[in-house]
Design a protein around this motif. Structure first.
Motif, short mmCIF file in Angstrom:
data_model
loop_
_atom_site.label_atom_id
_atom_site.label_comp_id
_atom_site.label_asym_id
_atom_site.label_seq_id
_atom_site.Cartn_x
_atom_site.Cartn_y
_atom_site.Cartn_z
N ASP A 12 29.37 32.09 35.13
CA ASP A 12 30.34 32.97 35.76
C ASP A 12 30.15 33.00 37.27
O ASP A 12 29.04 32.84 37.78
CB ASP A 12 30.23 34.39 35.20
CG ASP A 12 30.75 34.49 33.77
OD1 ASP A 12 31.25 33.47 33.27
OD2 ASP A 12 30.64 35.56 33.17
N ASN A 35 33.93 32.42 33.80
CA ASN A 35 34.90 33.36 34.35
C ASN A 35 34.67 33.54 35.84
O ASN A 35 33.54 33.47 36.31
CB ASN A 35 34.80 34.71 33.65
CG ASN A 35 35.10 34.59 32.16
OD1 ASN A 35 35.89 33.75 31.75
ND2 ASN A 35 34.44 35.41 31.36
N GLU A 94 24.89 31.75 36.73
CA GLU A 94 25.96 32.45 37.41
C GLU A 94 25.75 32.49 38.91
O GLU A 94 24.64 32.32 39.41
CB GLU A 94 26.13 33.85 36.84
CG GLU A 94 24.95 34.76 37.03
CD GLU A 94 25.18 36.11 36.34
OE1 GLU A 94 25.15 37.12 37.05
OE2 GLU A 94 25.38 36.12 35.12
N GLU A 136 39.23 41.53 40.98
CA GLU A 136 38.50 42.79 41.19
C GLU A 136 39.14 43.53 42.34
O GLU A 136 39.28 42.99 43.43
CB GLU A 136 37.03 42.49 41.53
CG GLU A 136 36.31 41.61 40.52
CD GLU A 136 35.93 42.35 39.26
OE1 GLU A 136 36.29 43.54 39.13
OE2 GLU A 136 35.28 41.76 38.39
N HIS A 190 35.25 36.17 38.89
CA HIS A 190 35.60 37.52 39.34
C HIS A 190 35.77 37.43 40.85
O HIS A 190 34.83 37.09 41.56
CB HIS A 190 34.48 38.51 39.01
CG HIS A 190 34.17 38.59 37.55
ND1 HIS A 190 34.56 39.67 36.78
CD2 HIS A 190 33.51 37.75 36.72
CE1 HIS A 190 34.15 39.47 35.52
NE2 HIS A 190 33.52 38.31 35.47
N TYR A 191 36.96 37.74 41.34
CA TYR A 191 37.25 37.49 42.75
C TYR A 191 38.08 38.62 43.32
O TYR A 191 38.67 39.42 42.60
CB TYR A 191 38.03 36.18 42.89
CG TYR A 191 39.43 36.27 42.31
CD1 TYR A 191 40.52 36.59 43.11
CD2 TYR A 191 39.65 36.09 40.95
CE1 TYR A 191 41.79 36.72 42.58
CE2 TYR A 191 40.92 36.21 40.41
CZ TYR A 191 41.97 36.52 41.23
OH TYR A 191 43.22 36.66 40.70
N ARG A 192 38.13 38.67 44.66
CA ARG A 192 39.10 39.51 45.34
C ARG A 192 40.20 38.66 45.95
O ARG A 192 41.37 38.97 45.80
CB ARG A 192 38.42 40.37 46.40
CG ARG A 192 38.44 41.85 46.01
CD ARG A 192 37.68 42.70 46.98
NE ARG A 192 38.37 42.84 48.26
CZ ARG A 192 37.79 43.32 49.35
NH1 ARG A 192 36.52 43.65 49.32
NH2 ARG A 192 38.48 43.44 50.46
N ARG A 206 30.94 35.42 40.60
CA ARG A 206 31.34 36.74 41.09
C ARG A 206 31.36 36.71 42.60
O ARG A 206 30.35 36.39 43.22
CB ARG A 206 30.37 37.83 40.62
CG ARG A 206 30.42 38.06 39.13
CD ARG A 206 29.37 39.03 38.65
NE ARG A 206 29.43 39.12 37.20
CZ ARG A 206 30.27 39.89 36.54
NH1 ARG A 206 31.11 40.68 37.22
NH2 ARG A 206 30.29 39.92 35.24
N SER A 207 32.51 37.05 43.17
CA SER A 207 32.63 37.03 44.62
C SER A 207 33.32 38.30 45.08
O SER A 207 34.42 38.60 44.65
CB SER A 207 33.42 35.81 45.07
OG SER A 207 33.62 35.84 46.45
N SER A 208 32.66 39.03 45.99
CA SER A 208 33.22 40.29 46.46
C SER A 208 34.28 40.06 47.54
O SER A 208 35.02 40.98 47.88
CB SER A 208 32.11 41.18 47.02
OG SER A 208 31.43 40.51 48.07
N ASN A 230 26.62 34.81 42.36
CA ASN A 230 27.05 36.11 42.87
C ASN A 230 26.91 36.06 44.38
O ASN A 230 25.80 36.18 44.90
CB ASN A 230 26.20 37.23 42.27
CG ASN A 230 26.85 38.59 42.45
OD1 ASN A 230 27.54 38.81 43.44
ND2 ASN A 230 26.64 39.49 41.52
#
Length: 128
Positions: free
Chosen positions: A85, A103, A70, A124, A105-107, A87-89, A72
């Motif tokens: 996966d 998957n 993953e 997100e 996960h993004y803004r 994940r990006s803030s 991040n």
């Protein structure tokens, strides 16, 4: 006007997103990576790629690059293959050569036609 440069202000063109660490095309990393600043991956990583907390970091996975594990990181540009996966803030950018099994996960997300994603896109909300 310059057709390529003017309209799209890509992350890679932003002065603050300098490449500080380069993982070349012949490098294979077994294990997790913790980074800050700009990380550019042309090789293979078997493990997690995680940005240090609080750092304004940019991960770029080049067209020939592969990450199995993953990701991040606040800002990510994917042109290669990701199995895992993401994940990006802040912001995710998928170019036309991106292949993602997992998957996201993004803004904010920008997907160029041709990018392949087999997984869910999960928006997100900003926490707070």
């Amino acid at each position: 006007a310059d057709m390529l440069g003017s309209k799209k202000s890509k992350l890679s063109a932003n002065g603050s997103d300098n490449v500080e660490t380069l993982i070349g095309p012949h490098v294979v990393i077994q294990g997790d990576l913790l980074f800050s600043g700009g990380l550019y991956i042309e090789g293979k990583v078997h493990g997690k790629v995680v940005a240090e907390a609080g750092a304004d970091s940019l991960l770029t996975l080049a067209a020939g690059g592969v990450i199995e594990g993953e990701i991040n990181a606040p800002k990510t540009v994917i042109s290669g293959r990701l199995v895992g996966d993401l994940r990006s803030s802040e912001r995710v950018e998928l170019t036309e050569t991106a292949h993602i099994q997992g998957n996201i996960h993004y803004r904010l997300i920008e997907i160029t036609a041709g990018a392949a994603v087999s997984g869910q896109l999960i928006h997100e909300q900003s926490s707070g």
